[in-house]
Motif scaffolding. Structure first.
Motif, PDB file in Angstrom:
ATOM      1  N   LEU A  73       0.955  -1.055   0.191  1.00 29.07           N
ATOM      2  CA  LEU A  73      -0.232  -0.259  -0.041  1.00 29.07           C
ATOM      3  C   LEU A  73       0.695   1.459   0.348  1.00 29.07           C
ATOM      4  O   LEU A  73       1.995   1.201   0.557  1.00 29.07           O
ATOM      5  CB  LEU A  73      -0.952   0.421   1.012  1.00 29.07           C
ATOM      6  N   ALA A  85       1.626   5.533  -1.145  1.00 33.16           N
ATOM      7  CA  ALA A  85       1.110   7.003  -1.320  1.00 33.16           C
ATOM      8  C   ALA A  85       2.912   7.239  -1.187  1.00 33.16           C
ATOM      9  O   ALA A  85       3.150   7.446  -0.336  1.00 33.16           O
ATOM     10  CB  ALA A  85       0.109   7.637   0.125  1.00 33.16           C
ATOM     11  N   GLU A  89      -3.671   6.941  -3.001  1.00 36.75           N
ATOM     12  CA  GLU A  89      -3.177   5.141  -2.820  1.00 36.75           C
ATOM     13  C   GLU A  89      -3.150   4.454  -3.577  1.00 36.75           C
ATOM     14  O   GLU A  89      -4.422   4.561  -4.838  1.00 36.75           O
ATOM     15  CB  GLU A  89      -4.854   5.196  -1.271  1.00 36.75           C
ATOM     16  N   GLU A 143      -5.774   1.493  -7.767  1.00 35.23           N
ATOM     17  CA  GLU A 143      -5.467   3.279  -7.342  1.00 35.23           C
ATOM     18  C   GLU A 143      -6.522   3.968  -7.030  1.00 35.23           C
ATOM     19  O   GLU A 143      -7.912   3.506  -7.489  1.00 35.23           O
ATOM     20  CB  GLU A 143      -5.066   3.839  -8.404  1.00 35.23           C
ATOM     21  N   LEU A 163      -5.704  11.417   3.284  1.00 37.12           N
ATOM     22  CA  LEU A 163      -4.393  11.294   3.229  1.00 37.12           C
ATOM     23  C   LEU A 163      -3.445  12.972   3.516  1.00 37.12           C
ATOM     24  O   LEU A 163      -2.557  12.726   4.041  1.00 37.12           O
ATOM     25  CB  LEU A 163      -4.313  10.410   2.604  1.00 37.12           C
TER      26      LEU A 163
END
Length: 181
Positions: A100, A102, A110, A142, A148
């Motif tokens: 995972l 970012a 993400e 995605e 975030l």
């Protein structure tokens, strides 16, 4: 009736398998924590890596990946379903992974990846490391997650400490404590 006692070859195979698993996990720590020493310790100096857009030396992969990783972002790699086929000082290793990610450039974007590391491990001087890696991608997702972009205090709240890069991540404080350094 008691169980048979494993012989020296069976015990060595267990030790070899555990050393290979440890190496796979050092790679994950190296990538997730931007820990260059851990990352380099997973590969032999002459290793190759076919890693998505990168296909060349493992040293080259590390050299191009670390500057991007050190720009920030979050990463979590987990290795599962490790199959190890030992053949003397070589091993064919297939490891499933979940990643995972970012990036700092797009903190609200993400990427979830699933795939497998197809690794040729070699034992040299009693130590197992990756000699050749091919990353096989099986799944990608995605998505945009605006939350975030929040700072750590807002995003995690009371859930502290928050993961970070080496040497500031909490695991390195634990390692210094246990090692007495």
């Amino acid at each position: 009736m008691s169980a048979p006692v494993p012989g020296p070859a069976a015990l060595q195979a267990l030790l070899d398998r555990e050393a290979i698993r440890d190496c796979l996990l050092r790679y994950c720590r190296g990538i997730d924590r931007c820990d260059e020493a851990a990352l380099r310790s997973a590969y032999w100096e002459d290793a190759t890596d076919c890693h998505g857009a990168w296909n060349g030396s493992a040293a080259g992969f590390i050299a191009q990946a670390l500057p991007r990783l050190r720009q920030g972002g979050r990463r979590v790699h987990q290795v599962t379903n490790v199959l190890i086929e030992l053949h003397g000082d070589a091993a064919a290793v297939e490891s499933s992974f979940f990643a995972l990610q970012a990036t700092a450039a797009q903190p609200d974007r993400e990427t979830f990846l699933c795939g497998r590391y197809a690794d040729r491990f070699e034992r040299r001087g009693g130590e197992w490391r990756v000699a050749a890696r091919t990353v096989i991608y099986d799944w990608i997702e995605e998505r945009t997650r605006p939350e975030l972009t929040q700072d750590d205090a807002a995003l995690f709240g009371a859930r502290q400490p928050v993961g970070g890069a080496a040497p500031h991540d909490a695991v390195y404080a634990l390692l210094r404590e246990v090692r007495g350094s």
